[in-house]
Design a protein around this motif. Structure first.
Motif, short mmCIF file in Angstrom:
data_model
loop_
_atom_site.label_atom_id
_atom_site.label_comp_id
_atom_site.label_asym_id
_atom_site.label_seq_id
_atom_site.Cartn_x
_atom_site.Cartn_y
_atom_site.Cartn_z
N TYR A 23 0.82 -1.20 0.00
CA TYR A 23 0.00 0.00 0.00
C TYR A 23 0.87 1.26 0.00
O TYR A 23 0.62 2.20 -0.78
N ARG A 147 -8.51 5.79 -1.46
CA ARG A 147 -9.07 4.76 -2.35
C ARG A 147 -8.20 3.52 -2.36
O ARG A 147 -8.71 2.39 -2.32
N LYS A 150 -8.78 1.56 0.88
CA LYS A 150 -9.99 0.73 0.86
C LYS A 150 -9.77 -0.54 0.02
O LYS A 150 -10.26 -1.59 0.36
N ARG A 151 -9.02 -0.39 -1.08
CA ARG A 151 -8.75 -1.55 -1.93
C ARG A 151 -7.90 -2.59 -1.17
O ARG A 151 -8.14 -3.78 -1.27
N TYR A 152 -6.94 -2.13 -0.41
CA TYR A 152 -6.05 -3.05 0.30
C TYR A 152 -6.63 -3.58 1.61
O TYR A 152 -6.38 -4.72 1.98
#
Length: 154
Positions: A23, A147, A150-152
């Motif tokens: 990240y 963003r 949130k994806r990770y």
């Protein structure tokens, strides 16, 4: 959402360490729009290779050192291992223009922003190499992508 505070909680779980490293690296990559020259992309490739177990600690340390040099607007050079010297980074002028256009900051604030960004990237590289080194302060928040977070981490 305060991404930095969330990361500080998540980093306590050693099973999430690799995800945090990925990240942080991807957050650095998103900053590439502010960086000119080949040094930035070359060092990002080294960091990715390090995460995959391909690059050595020595290569990662060298990449971190070059990234840190960006904090002081300098670049490191050596000629066949014979000499080591610094020179002013010629890409900084272009980088300042990128920052001013993208953020609307004035000249002094653009310089400060670039320096803070370089330190953020340097600290991310430190954490990737030595996970116990958590050097981020509140100023790092502006460089962390919600963003991507949130994806990770959901």
């Amino acid at each position: 959402m305060n991404v930095l505070k969330e990361l500080e909680v998540i980093k306590k779980d050693k099973n999430k360490e690799y995800l945090i490293k990925r990240y942080l690296l991807e957050s650095c990559v998103k900053l590439s729009r502010f960086r000119s020259g080949e040094s930035f992309s070359r060092n990002m490739k080294v960091a990715r290779s390090f995460l995959k177990g391909v690059a050595t600690k020595k290569q990662m340390h060298q990449a971190e050192w070059e990234i840190e040099g960006n904090a002081f607007s300098t670049e490191y050079y050596s000629e066949a291992g014979k000499s080591v010297y610094f020179r002013v980074n010629e890409d900084v002028r272009k980088d300042l223009i990128h920052v001013r256009i993208s953020t609307g900051l004035k000249n002094k604030e653009s310089k400060d922003y670039l320096k803070e960004m370089a330190y953020f990237i340097d600290h991310a590289f430190c954490f990737i190499q030595y996970p116990g080194n958590w050097l981020f302060d509140e100023g790092a928040e502006k460089f962390l992508c919600p963003r991507l977070f949130k994806r990770y981490f959901g």
